[in-house]
Design a protein around this motif. Structure first.
Motif, PDB file in Angstrom:
ATOM      1  N   ALA A   2      32.804  31.627  59.115  1.00  0.00           N
ATOM      2  CA  ALA A   2      32.914  33.036  59.500  1.00  0.00           C
ATOM      3  C   ALA A   2      33.209  33.902  58.278  1.00  0.00           C
ATOM      4  O   ALA A   2      33.857  33.472  57.330  1.00  0.00           O
ATOM      5  CB  ALA A   2      34.010  33.199  60.536  1.00  0.00           C
ATOM      6  N   HIS A   3      32.725  35.103  58.349  1.00  0.00           N
ATOM      7  CA  HIS A   3      32.969  36.101  57.302  1.00  0.00           C
ATOM      8  C   HIS A   3      34.189  36.916  57.711  1.00  0.00           C
ATOM      9  O   HIS A   3      34.221  37.475  58.806  1.00  0.00           O
ATOM     10  CB  HIS A   3      31.719  36.991  57.167  1.00  0.00           C
ATOM     11  N   GLU A   4      35.205  36.976  56.866  1.00  0.00           N
ATOM     12  CA  GLU A   4      36.434  37.719  57.190  1.00  0.00           C
ATOM     13  C   GLU A   4      36.342  39.143  56.665  1.00  0.00           C
ATOM     14  O   GLU A   4      35.897  39.381  55.546  1.00  0.00           O
ATOM     15  CB  GLU A   4      37.657  37.016  56.607  1.00  0.00           C
ATOM     16  N   VAL A   5      36.780  40.080  57.518  1.00  0.00           N
ATOM     17  CA  VAL A   5      36.747  41.502  57.177  1.00  0.00           C
ATOM     18  C   VAL A   5      38.071  42.128  57.621  1.00  0.00           C
ATOM     19  O   VAL A   5      38.475  41.959  58.775  1.00  0.00           O
ATOM     20  CB  VAL A   5      35.573  42.215  57.895  1.00  0.00           C
ATOM     21  N   PRO A   6      38.754  42.853  56.733  1.00  0.00           N
ATOM     22  CA  PRO A   6      39.972  43.553  57.158  1.00  0.00           C
ATOM     23  C   PRO A   6      39.644  44.616  58.207  1.00  0.00           C
ATOM     24  O   PRO A   6      38.542  45.187  58.214  1.00  0.00           O
ATOM     25  CB  PRO A   6      40.485  44.216  55.874  1.00  0.00           C
ATOM     26  N   VAL A   7      40.581  44.884  59.086  1.00  0.00           N
ATOM     27  CA  VAL A   7      40.341  45.811  60.191  1.00  0.00           C
ATOM     28  C   VAL A   7      39.953  47.209  59.693  1.00  0.00           C
ATOM     29  O   VAL A   7      39.106  47.868  60.300  1.00  0.00           O
ATOM     30  CB  VAL A   7      41.548  45.854  61.158  1.00  0.00           C
ATOM     31  N   THR A   8      40.511  47.640  58.591  1.00  0.00           N
ATOM     32  CA  THR A   8      40.159  48.972  58.071  1.00  0.00           C
ATOM     33  C   THR A   8      38.697  49.013  57.637  1.00  0.00           C
ATOM     34  O   THR A   8      37.999  49.998  57.883  1.00  0.00           O
ATOM     35  CB  THR A   8      41.067  49.360  56.896  1.00  0.00           C
ATOM     36  N   GLN A   9      38.221  47.944  57.011  1.00  0.00           N
ATOM     37  CA  GLN A   9      36.816  47.864  56.607  1.00  0.00           C
ATOM     38  C   GLN A   9      35.930  47.724  57.840  1.00  0.00           C
ATOM     39  O   GLN A   9      34.842  48.309  57.901  1.00  0.00           O
ATOM     40  CB  GLN A   9      36.607  46.678  55.668  1.00  0.00           C
TER      41      GLN A   9
END
Length: 98
Positions: A2-9
């Protein structure tokens, strides 16, 4: 993987992330302070997960039925069944003293 992305991004790129999940088949994990909080997956992945959940719940129900049926079930999910007396073939009679 999985690709992780911060919630703001994820907020800023939501439409793009939805397209990547639905059309590209990517699994995107949304994080907050480095910890996973949600995931974006395709509808096909969701259907597979739901089928797995259903199969697992059906398997658990079958195991409960095979484990003694409703009469031995205590009524509380996860609770042990009430003890049942052993049949005569399983009882031990000590030898008679002479």
């Amino acid at each position: 993987m999985a690709h992780e992305v911060p919630v703001t991004q994820a907020r800023a790129e939501f439409a793009d992330l939805i397209n990547r999940a639905s059309y590209g088949g990517e699994r995107i994990v949304v994080t907050r302070h480095g910890k996973p909080i949600a995931a974006l997956i395709s509808a096909a992945d969701l259907e597979r997960l739901q089928r797995l959940d259903e199969a697992e719940s059906n398997q658990q129900a079958t195991i409960l039925r095979l484990g003694g049926g409703p009469s031995a079930f205590s009524g509380t999910p996860g609770a042990p069944a009430a003890p049942r007396p052993l049949g005569a073939a399983a009882q031990h009679d000590p030898p008679a003293s002479s």
